[in-house]
Scaffold this motif. Structure first.
Motif, PDB file in Angstrom:
ATOM      1  N   TRP A 137      47.354  35.598  72.626  1.00 48.54           N
ATOM      2  CA  TRP A 137      48.159  35.446  71.422  1.00 48.54           C
ATOM      3  C   TRP A 137      47.318  34.937  70.256  1.00 48.54           C
ATOM      4  O   TRP A 137      47.441  35.426  69.134  1.00 48.54           O
ATOM      5  CB  TRP A 137      49.323  34.502  71.696  1.00 48.54           C
ATOM      6  CG  TRP A 137      50.250  34.346  70.536  1.00 48.54           C
ATOM      7  CD1 TRP A 137      51.042  35.304  69.976  1.00 48.54           C
ATOM      8  CD2 TRP A 137      50.476  33.160  69.793  1.00 48.54           C
ATOM      9  NE1 TRP A 137      51.761  34.783  68.935  1.00 48.54           N
ATOM     10  CE2 TRP A 137      51.435  33.453  68.790  1.00 48.54           C
ATOM     11  CE3 TRP A 137      49.984  31.862  69.875  1.00 48.54           C
ATOM     12  CZ2 TRP A 137      51.894  32.518  67.891  1.00 48.54           C
ATOM     13  CZ3 TRP A 137      50.455  30.930  68.970  1.00 48.54           C
ATOM     14  CH2 TRP A 137      51.389  31.264  67.990  1.00 48.54           C
ATOM     15  N   SER A 138      46.459  33.950  70.520  1.00 46.06           N
ATOM     16  CA  SER A 138      45.633  33.419  69.433  1.00 46.06           C
ATOM     17  C   SER A 138      44.618  34.447  68.948  1.00 46.06           C
ATOM     18  O   SER A 138      44.310  34.511  67.758  1.00 46.06           O
ATOM     19  CB  SER A 138      44.927  32.131  69.850  1.00 46.06           C
ATOM     20  OG  SER A 138      44.015  32.386  70.889  1.00 46.06           O
TER      21      SER A 138
ATOM     22  N   LYS B  63      46.285  36.858  66.621  1.00 42.51           N
ATOM     23  CA  LYS B  63      46.583  36.301  65.297  1.00 42.51           C
ATOM     24  C   LYS B  63      45.423  36.465  64.321  1.00 42.51           C
ATOM     25  O   LYS B  63      45.593  36.262  63.122  1.00 42.51           O
ATOM     26  CB  LYS B  63      46.931  34.812  65.416  1.00 42.51           C
ATOM     27  CG  LYS B  63      48.131  34.475  66.253  1.00 42.51           C
ATOM     28  CD  LYS B  63      49.424  34.579  65.539  1.00 42.51           C
ATOM     29  CE  LYS B  63      49.530  33.518  64.470  1.00 42.51           C
ATOM     30  NZ  LYS B  63      50.708  33.736  63.636  1.00 42.51           N
TER      31      LYS B  63
ATOM     32  N   LYS C 267      44.982  42.029  63.954  1.00 38.53           N
ATOM     33  CA  LYS C 267      46.293  42.443  63.455  1.00 38.53           C
ATOM     34  C   LYS C 267      46.250  43.895  62.992  1.00 38.53           C
ATOM     35  O   LYS C 267      47.183  44.659  63.233  1.00 38.53           O
ATOM     36  CB  LYS C 267      46.750  41.534  62.317  1.00 38.53           C
ATOM     37  CG  LYS C 267      47.207  40.174  62.771  1.00 38.53           C
ATOM     38  CD  LYS C 267      47.723  39.360  61.614  1.00 38.53           C
ATOM     39  CE  LYS C 267      48.135  37.973  62.085  1.00 38.53           C
ATOM     40  NZ  LYS C 267      48.682  37.167  61.001  1.00 38.53           N
TER      41      LYS C 267
ATOM     42  N   ASP D  43      52.654  41.630  61.974  1.00 34.96           N
ATOM     43  CA  ASP D  43      52.639  40.169  61.830  1.00 34.96           C
ATOM     44  C   ASP D  43      53.884  39.551  62.468  1.00 34.96           C
ATOM     45  O   ASP D  43      53.797  38.546  63.184  1.00 34.96           O
ATOM     46  CB  ASP D  43      52.582  39.769  60.353  1.00 34.96           C
ATOM     47  CG  ASP D  43      51.218  39.989  59.735  1.00 34.96           C
ATOM     48  OD1 ASP D  43      50.241  40.121  60.505  1.00 34.96           O
ATOM     49  OD2 ASP D  43      51.127  40.024  58.494  1.00 34.96           O
ATOM     50  N   VAL D  44      55.044  40.150  62.219  1.00 38.37           N
ATOM     51  CA  VAL D  44      56.288  39.630  62.774  1.00 38.37           C
ATOM     52  C   VAL D  44      56.281  39.749  64.288  1.00 38.37           C
ATOM     53  O   VAL D  44      56.673  38.815  65.004  1.00 38.37           O
ATOM     54  CB  VAL D  44      57.505  40.372  62.165  1.00 38.37           C
ATOM     55  CG1 VAL D  44      58.783  39.995  62.889  1.00 38.37           C
ATOM     56  CG2 VAL D  44      57.617  40.081  60.689  1.00 38.37           C
TER      57      VAL D  44
ATOM     58  N   ASP E 124      53.929  37.130  65.695  1.00 34.72           N
ATOM     59  CA  ASP E 124      54.461  35.776  65.548  1.00 34.72           C
ATOM     60  C   ASP E 124      55.593  35.494  66.530  1.00 34.72           C
ATOM     61  O   ASP E 124      55.774  34.360  66.974  1.00 34.72           O
ATOM     62  CB  ASP E 124      54.956  35.551  64.121  1.00 34.72           C
ATOM     63  CG  ASP E 124      53.815  35.470  63.120  1.00 34.72           C
ATOM     64  OD1 ASP E 124      52.670  35.207  63.556  1.00 34.72           O
ATOM     65  OD2 ASP E 124      54.063  35.668  61.913  1.00 34.72           O
ATOM     66  N   LEU E 125      56.376  36.517  66.861  1.00 35.03           N
ATOM     67  CA  LEU E 125      57.500  36.327  67.779  1.00 35.03           C
ATOM     68  C   LEU E 125      57.142  36.575  69.246  1.00 35.03           C
ATOM     69  O   LEU E 125      58.010  36.466  70.110  1.00 35.03           O
ATOM     70  CB  LEU E 125      58.664  37.239  67.371  1.00 35.03           C
ATOM     71  CG  LEU E 125      59.313  36.919  66.022  1.00 35.03           C
ATOM     72  CD1 LEU E 125      60.411  37.913  65.725  1.00 35.03           C
ATOM     73  CD2 LEU E 125      59.853  35.512  65.999  1.00 35.03           C
TER      74      LEU E 125
END
Length: 100
Positions: free
Chosen positions: A18-19, A22, A27, A42-43, A46-47
């Motif tokens: 996940w990191s 980001k 992305k 991005d959404v 983030d979710l």
């Protein structure tokens, strides 16, 4: 490997993924792979932890439901319970309590 060690190793692996997702260059890669815009990627990124938690909750509910549906009956315990009920009825009848 103990269960908590396995859980922690999965948790660390998911946090690392996940990191790394980001990061700005990742992305763009994810957005092009999924054929979505950068803001949508991005959404989604983030979710991602929320979706992992929801997935784990659904897995837990499904596991419990499956265990309840396939719960094996135990004939020996049933016979013992029926015997105990008969003995209790006899004792209550001796005490003068009427049972229907």
């Amino acid at each position: 490997m103990l269960r908590y060690q396995l859980f922690l190793s999965y948790l660390i692996a998911l946090c690392v993924l996940w990191s790394s997702a980001k990061q700005p260059q990742q992305k763009q890669t994810i957005a092009s792979f999924l054929s979505v815009s950068s803001s949508t990627a991005d959404v989604l990124i983030d979710l991602a932890p929320l979706w992992v938690i929801i997935g784990l909750a659904l897995y837990g509910i499904g596991s419990i439901a499956l265990a309840m549906l396939t719960f094996a009956s135990c004939p020996a315990a049933l016979a013992e319970l029926e015997n105990d009920v008969k003995e209790a009825k006899v004792q209550l009848t001796k005490l003068g309590i009427q049972l229907s």
